[in-house]
Design a protein around this motif. Structure first.
Motif, mmCIF file in Angstrom:
data_model
loop_
_atom_site.group_PDB
_atom_site.id
_atom_site.type_symbol
_atom_site.label_atom_id
_atom_site.label_comp_id
_atom_site.label_asym_id
_atom_site.label_seq_id
_atom_site.Cartn_x
_atom_site.Cartn_y
_atom_site.Cartn_z
ATOM 1 N N CYS A 41 0.827 -1.218 0.000
ATOM 2 C CA CYS A 41 0.000 0.000 0.000
ATOM 3 C C CYS A 41 0.857 1.263 0.000
ATOM 4 O O CYS A 41 0.568 2.215 -0.728
ATOM 5 N N GLN A 100 0.780 4.176 -2.644
ATOM 6 C CA GLN A 100 0.355 5.498 -2.183
ATOM 7 C C GLN A 100 1.428 6.542 -2.500
ATOM 8 O O GLN A 100 1.102 7.654 -2.933
ATOM 9 N N VAL A 146 -6.796 6.452 -3.435
ATOM 10 C CA VAL A 146 -5.498 6.710 -2.805
ATOM 11 C C VAL A 146 -5.163 8.200 -2.859
ATOM 12 O O VAL A 146 -4.617 8.751 -1.903
ATOM 13 N N CYS A 182 -6.918 9.710 -0.018
ATOM 14 C CA CYS A 182 -6.165 9.407 1.209
ATOM 15 C C CYS A 182 -4.965 10.334 1.347
ATOM 16 O O CYS A 182 -4.713 10.895 2.425
ATOM 17 N N ASN A 183 -4.231 10.513 0.264
ATOM 18 C CA ASN A 183 -3.035 11.354 0.307
ATOM 19 C C ASN A 183 -3.362 12.798 0.677
ATOM 20 O O ASN A 183 -2.698 13.395 1.513
ATOM 21 N N LEU A 221 -3.517 4.467 3.712
ATOM 22 C CA LEU A 221 -4.396 3.412 3.233
ATOM 23 C C LEU A 221 -4.121 2.091 3.949
ATOM 24 O O LEU A 221 -5.044 1.352 4.289
#
Length: 131
Positions: A6, A10, A101, A104-105, A111
């Protein structure tokens, strides 16, 4: 291709995300990619026909317990994705993952940690995790 964790994925997404750095852009692209995943599955049914969806109300026995319920439930899918539809759906899911992703960033979320927490939750709740 080597296995990718992940964090590696990411980090690569963060490196590549240039045009759509705005949270609003990422949210709208993520929503659009969700729709494209849905559309590609629908097209596998309606345009190609490699899979069919046959759904109806499922009458479950009244004395069934949660453990037995799985034996009575169906996916409503018949057939198998052809190579072309599989390739398209995989591509759309990959794009969807990219924007997940990206989200998320932008929110400084890991993640891998999200996956671990969700895995822990579903492991503890087991079949009672009916969300």
């Amino acid at each position: 291709m080597r296995d990718i964790d992940c964090k590696t994925f990411q980090d690569k997404v963060d490196e590549l995300l240039v045009r759509h750095r705005s949270i609003l852009d990422v949210l709208s692209k993520f929503q659009e990619s969700n729709a494209r995943v849905n559309r590609s599955v629908v097209k596998a049914v309606t345009n190609c026909g490699c899979i069919n969806i046959t759904a109806s109300k499922k009458d479950l026995p009244p004395d069934i317990d949660l453990e037995q319920m799985k034996n009575f439930m169906e996916t409503h899918l018949q057939g198998k994705l052809c190579d072309s539809c599989k390739e398209i759906i995989e591509m759309e899911l990959g794009n969807n993952l990219f924007y997940l992703v990206s989200l998320c960033n932008l929110l400084n979320l890991d993640l891998s940690e999200i996956l671990k927490k969700e895995y822990g939750k579903i492991s503890i709740l087991g079949k009672f995790n009916l969300s």
